[in-house]
Design a protein around this motif. Structure first.
Motif, PDB file in Angstrom:
ATOM      1  N   ARG A   1       0.828  -1.206   0.000  1.00 64.72           N
ATOM      2  CA  ARG A   1       0.000   0.000   0.000  1.00 64.72           C
ATOM      3  C   ARG A   1       0.863   1.258   0.000  1.00 64.72           C
ATOM      4  NH1 ARG A   1      -5.755  -0.365   2.948  1.00 64.72           N
ATOM      5  NH2 ARG A   1      -6.310  -2.523   2.482  1.00 64.72           N
TER       6      ARG A   1
ATOM      7  N   GLN B   1      -5.908  -6.936  -2.391  1.00 66.27           N
ATOM      8  CA  GLN B   1      -4.907  -7.760  -1.715  1.00 66.27           C
ATOM      9  C   GLN B   1      -5.433  -9.157  -1.420  1.00 66.27           C
ATOM     10  OE1 GLN B   1      -3.806  -5.123   1.608  1.00 66.27           O
ATOM     11  NE2 GLN B   1      -1.962  -4.581   0.451  1.00 66.27           N
ATOM     12  N   SER B   2      -6.723  -9.258  -1.107  1.00 69.02           N
ATOM     13  CA  SER B   2      -7.303 -10.580  -0.853  1.00 69.02           C
ATOM     14  C   SER B   2      -7.294 -11.439  -2.119  1.00 69.02           C
ATOM     15  CB  SER B   2      -8.735 -10.438  -0.329  1.00 69.02           C
ATOM     16  OG  SER B   2      -9.321 -11.692  -0.088  1.00 69.02           O
TER      17      SER B   2
ATOM     18  N   ALA C   1      -8.521   2.474   7.719  1.00 69.24           N
ATOM     19  CA  ALA C   1      -9.803   3.175   7.886  1.00 69.24           C
ATOM     20  C   ALA C   1      -9.739   4.123   9.081  1.00 69.24           C
ATOM     21  CB  ALA C   1     -10.930   2.158   8.051  1.00 69.24           C
TER      22      ALA C   1
ATOM     23  N   LEU D   1      -5.591  -9.415   6.649  1.00 70.87           N
ATOM     24  CA  LEU D   1      -5.679  -8.303   5.696  1.00 70.87           C
ATOM     25  C   LEU D   1      -6.787  -7.333   6.089  1.00 70.87           C
ATOM     26  CD1 LEU D   1      -5.183 -10.174   2.293  1.00 70.87           C
ATOM     27  CD2 LEU D   1      -3.509  -8.847   3.590  1.00 70.87           C
ATOM     28  N   ARG D   2      -7.888  -7.848   6.617  1.00 70.48           N
ATOM     29  CA  ARG D   2      -8.954  -6.953   7.100  1.00 70.48           C
ATOM     30  C   ARG D   2      -8.472  -6.144   8.303  1.00 70.48           C
ATOM     31  NH1 ARG D   2     -12.590 -11.140   5.401  1.00 70.48           N
ATOM     32  NH2 ARG D   2     -12.298 -12.238   7.367  1.00 70.48           N
TER      33      ARG D   2
ATOM     34  N   ASN E   1      -6.746  -3.317   6.918  1.00 66.83           N
ATOM     35  CA  ASN E   1      -7.716  -2.416   6.313  1.00 66.83           C
ATOM     36  C   ASN E   1      -8.405  -1.553   7.372  1.00 66.83           C
ATOM     37  OD1 ASN E   1      -9.029  -1.765   3.678  1.00 66.83           O
ATOM     38  ND2 ASN E   1     -10.877  -2.321   4.814  1.00 66.83           N
ATOM     39  N   ARG E   2      -8.676  -2.141   8.541  1.00 59.66           N
ATOM     40  CA  ARG E   2      -9.266  -1.354   9.632  1.00 59.66           C
ATOM     41  C   ARG E   2      -8.278  -0.301  10.136  1.00 59.66           C
ATOM     42  NH1 ARG E   2     -11.221  -6.493  11.182  1.00 59.66           N
ATOM     43  NH2 ARG E   2      -9.512  -6.706  12.693  1.00 59.66           N
TER      44      ARG E   2
ATOM     45  N   SER F   1      -6.897  -1.584  -2.173  1.00 65.40           N
ATOM     46  CA  SER F   1      -7.988  -1.942  -1.269  1.00 65.40           C
ATOM     47  C   SER F   1      -7.797  -3.346  -0.714  1.00 65.40           C
ATOM     48  CB  SER F   1      -9.331  -1.857  -1.994  1.00 65.40           C
ATOM     49  OG  SER F   1      -9.409  -2.859  -3.000  1.00 65.40           O
ATOM     50  N   TYR F   2      -8.636  -3.676   0.267  1.00 68.76           N
ATOM     51  CA  TYR F   2      -8.615  -5.030   0.819  1.00 68.76           C
ATOM     52  C   TYR F   2      -8.958  -6.058  -0.260  1.00 68.76           C
ATOM     53  CZ  TYR F   2     -10.741  -9.201   2.786  1.00 68.76           C
ATOM     54  OH  TYR F   2     -11.098 -10.502   3.027  1.00 68.76           O
TER      55      TYR F   2
END
Length: 393
Positions: free
Chosen positions: A37, A53-54, A87, A79-80, A83-84, A49-50
């Protein structure tokens, strides 16, 4: 309702090595995704974005057998997690707060792996008191209480040399207590941890300030050379002592909260913004000397902040709210403004009414009372007013 259960894992020597490898693999994935990122934005000015990458996980697992050994869903959860973090970074930037850009995780700053669904790479087995984890095997669990509800997520966390299992369960049945009409206002403080409108004072144990060994461990750590094995051992010792204090504090909070929920049907507390309360005071530039600053009582504020953190008000209120919900009690948060300096007899509000830390003395009518008990009465009065103004469902 939702509840988390925390148990001690008892892995074998082989399973303990596998748990460490699993944690290291997920940490590598987290740091690699963060690097991607950063590079995408720095070199090309685009965001990753997630979902992007997912979608790469399948190809990574084909090339890296060591990565494919672990659960696909747990890697998605990692990965989430990143992402959090992003965010939260963008939310703070938008709000004008300190941004706090996500940073790379070293080995001692990444200590947990989560499986988002029971049965997908993991399986809770209550009959045999074990948890089955992909790539690790059937790990024995010390189950000290019954798990109720439906297991939603499973998390493994490293705590020092120990490993813990955290089960997050949905549809946990409530345990309603006998109804009561008793109501109480609760004022939290430093000297007296909690004071009720009935005149009960719960002393503050002050676990952190009373721990002499904690200060010694901090001094030992400060003398160690960075990157050395001795520093790593000293850091582990300090972390163990911090965990002991945290466990003592949490146990104390549970005991006080359980006693309050058992006796009162309505509990009213202040909606304290603890994060704002422990902010450092702003510097005061000296108008006569541009390179100098005036005293701003920063040292005194540091001691107060340490006492507030040691009391753990936010954790106590969170535990009290969870226990009240489970028992079918009503809990109300009220605005903390003027609960300490407003007279309950005549309504006169002035900072001078708080004659000292322990005494309330109204400058308008002369009413005197214990400061903490008077604040608890004001909290209860505000809670009852808010309850009366709330339309019935």
């Amino acid at each position: 309702m939702r509840r988390a259960y925390k148990f001690r894992l008892r892995p074998t020597a082989r399973q303990q090595v596998a748990l460490g490898q699993c944690l290291a693999s997920h940490r590598e994935l987290y740091n690699a995704a963060l690097q991607e990122r950063r590079d995408a934005w720095r070199l090309r000015g685009i965001g990753v974005s997630y979902g992007d990458q997912s979608a790469q996980l399948k190809d990574i697992r084909e090339v890296r057998p060591d990565v494919a050994a672990w659960s696909f869903s747990s890697q998605q959860a990692t990965l989430r997690r990143l992402n959090r973090a992003f965010a939260g970074f963008f939310r703070r930037v938008k709000a004008g707060d300190a941004p706090g850009y996500p940073r790379f995780r070293s080995a001692h700053r990444f200590d947990s792996v989560e499986w988002p669904k029971d049965g997908d790479g993991c399986r809770w087995q209550p009959d045999t008191r074990r948890v089955c984890l992909q790539g690790i095997g059937h790990v024995k669990v010390t189950v000290h209480r019954q798990v109720q509800g439906r297991v939603k997520t499973i998390q493994v966390r490293r705590q020092g040399r120990s490993w813990m299992l955290i089960l997050s369960c949905d549809d946990v049945p409530t345990r309603l207590l006998a109804p009561t009409q008793a109501a109480v206002g609760i004022d939290v403080g430093i000297v007296s941890f909690a004071t009720t409108s009935d005149g009960q004072h719960v002393p503050n144990p002050g676990y952190g300030r009373a721990a002499a060994k904690l200060g010694t461990a901090q001094q030992v750590l400060a003398r160690k050379q960075r990157g050395s094995n001795n520093r790593r051992k000293a850091r582990a010792t300090l972390a163990a002592r911090h965990r002991k204090i945290a466990n003592q504090r949490r146990s104390f909070h549970h005991q006080v909260a359980r006693a309050l929920v058992a006796h009162y049907g309505l509990l009213v507390v202040e909606d304290l913004k603890v994060r704002n309360m422990v902010r450092r005071p702003a510097p005061r530039p000296d108008p006569n000397q541009p390179d100098r600053f005036l005293p701003n009582r920063a040292a005194t504020k540091t001691g107060l902040n340490r006492s507030i953190h040691d009391a753990g008000w936010a954790q106590f209120v969170s535990i009290l709210r969870a226990k009240a919900e489970e028992a079918g009690r009503v809990m109300i948060d009220v605005d903390p403004r003027h609960t300490s300096d407003r007279c309950g007899a005549c309504g006169h509000t002035a900072a001078e009414n708080r004659a000292s830390q322990a005494v309330f003395s109204c400058r308008g009518c002369g009413h005197t009372a214990n400061a903490d008990e008077h604040a608890a009465h004001n909290i209860l009065r505000a809670g009852l007013a808010r309850l009366a103004a709330t339309p019935a469902a």
